[in-house]
Design a protein around this motif. Structure first.
Motif, short mmCIF file in Angstrom:
data_model
loop_
_atom_site.label_atom_id
_atom_site.label_comp_id
_atom_site.label_asym_id
_atom_site.label_seq_id
_atom_site.Cartn_x
_atom_site.Cartn_y
_atom_site.Cartn_z
N ASN A 6 -1.62 5.25 3.15
CA ASN A 6 -2.80 4.39 3.29
C ASN A 6 -3.01 4.05 4.76
O ASN A 6 -2.07 3.95 5.54
CB ASN A 6 -2.59 3.10 2.48
N GLU A 7 -4.26 3.83 5.15
CA GLU A 7 -4.57 3.54 6.54
C GLU A 7 -3.96 2.24 7.04
O GLU A 7 -3.79 2.04 8.24
CB GLU A 7 -6.09 3.47 6.74
N LEU A 8 -3.59 1.34 6.13
CA LEU A 8 -2.97 0.07 6.52
C LEU A 8 -1.46 0.18 6.69
O LEU A 8 -0.84 -0.75 7.22
CB LEU A 8 -3.28 -1.01 5.49
N VAL A 62 0.85 -1.20 0.00
CA VAL A 62 0.00 0.00 0.00
C VAL A 62 0.88 1.24 0.00
O VAL A 62 2.04 1.18 0.41
CB VAL A 62 -0.93 0.03 1.24
N GLY A 102 -6.47 -0.13 -4.90
CA GLY A 102 -6.63 -1.36 -4.15
C GLY A 102 -5.34 -1.72 -3.44
O GLY A 102 -4.31 -1.05 -3.59
N VAL A 103 -5.42 -2.79 -2.63
CA VAL A 103 -4.24 -3.30 -1.93
C VAL A 103 -3.59 -4.35 -2.83
O VAL A 103 -4.24 -5.33 -3.22
CB VAL A 103 -4.64 -3.94 -0.58
N TYR A 119 -10.77 -5.30 1.92
CA TYR A 119 -10.37 -4.23 1.01
C TYR A 119 -10.37 -4.73 -0.43
O TYR A 119 -10.19 -5.93 -0.69
CB TYR A 119 -8.95 -3.74 1.36
#
Length: 289
Positions: free
Chosen positions: A174-176, A170, A237-238, A190
């Motif tokens: 990104n939040e991840l 990511v 996307g991831v 996701y």
């Protein structure tokens, strides 16, 4: 009958098409058709039902196919045995590799082999891993470098080059990105960007999803890891790739995925039969890798 007729017969049987068989054996469709008719005349039986859109084997054709394949295999083994006696390496070598990936050691093996055996005609075929393994099984490919899920294919010889885990990629914002690890169930919440069905990495992901009994939302699939990473970089996307692939994109954050016990393998696969050309190429492959 001659070996050429048997080769054309097997090609039509395996492709279910006179047109595709002609492409495989590099002659015209009319040439294939004429040779099949001559073979049918000699055998006194119709080998294909030509009434449908596809060329389907008749009962006689089904009975003949096993013997045709065995005869062609025996002829190839005889040529290989004669080459062994005289120390010769000649002919043609067809090698498959995963589409969309640049595998430098395989290219190094090609160069070293060609330098040592310049009279061997080399052909490189790119395809998804499932297609490559099928090509080795059918004899269309002498050897393939394929991505596999968990275990090398049964009844084929193999040499594992790498066994890796999958990671999620990511952008840094990104939040991840702050996660040390990511579970499969969390990942599947996701949209995913991944390689297509038929590739080793996608097969690993699909098997993990099936084991958990959950849905997999693949937002986009692309044949090139560069494209997969580029789409994730733009927030689409991831990305899911192997550890070594992920190392090529340092601007993206790689997060190990927990809950996938199946490794993604990169392996050489081939039929375990005598062939001086294949044996020589394998030596260069193992040295290069």
């Amino acid at each position: 009958m001659d070996l050429r007729q048997l080769e054309y017969f097997v090609a039509v049987a395996e492709t279910a098409s006179f047109t595709r068989a002609a492409e495989r054996v590099h002659i015209t469709q009319s040439g294939v058709s004429a040779q099949i008719k001559a073979l049918e005349h000699e055998l006194g039986a119709q080998l294909f039902d030509r009434s449908a859109r596809t060329a389907r084997l008749t009962d006689a054709g089904e009975a003949a196919l096993r013997h045709a394949r065995a005869t062609l295999d025996a002829a190839a083994d005889m040529r290989d045995s004669i080459d062994d006696v005289f120390g010769l390496v000649r002919g043609r070598l067809t090698v498959g590799m995963v589409i969309g990936c640049e595998v430098a050691p395989l290219f190094d093996a090609f160069a070293a082999f060609h330098s040592e055996h310049p009279d061997i005609e080399l052909e490189l075929v790119e395809a998804n891993s499932d297609q490559l393994v099928a090509g080795v099984r059918s004899g269309d490919l002498d050897l393939a470098l394929a991505g596999l899920a968990g275990e090398p294919p049964e009844h084929l010889a193999s040499h594992v080059i790498a066994s890796e885990r999958l990671v999620a990629l990511v952008p840094a914002d990104n939040e991840l990105a702050g996660q040390a690890r990511l579970s499969v169930t969390a990942l599947l919440a996701y949209p995913i960007v991944c390689l297509p069905v038929g590739t080793g990495i996608r097969n690993v992901l699909d098997q993990a999803r099936a084991a958990l009994g959950v849905d997999l939302s693949v937002a986009l699939a692309a044949t090139s890891p560069d494209t997969v990473a580029g789409l994730a970089r733009r927030g689409l996307g991831v990305a899911v790739l192997s550890e070594s692939m992920a190392a090529g994109y340092p601007d993206l954050t790689a997060i190990p995925i927990d809950g996938i016990d199946i490794p993604a393998l990169l392996a050489l696969v081939w039929q375990n039969r005598s062939s001086p050309a294949l044996a020589a190429f394998l030596r260069h492959c193992k040295a290069a890798f």
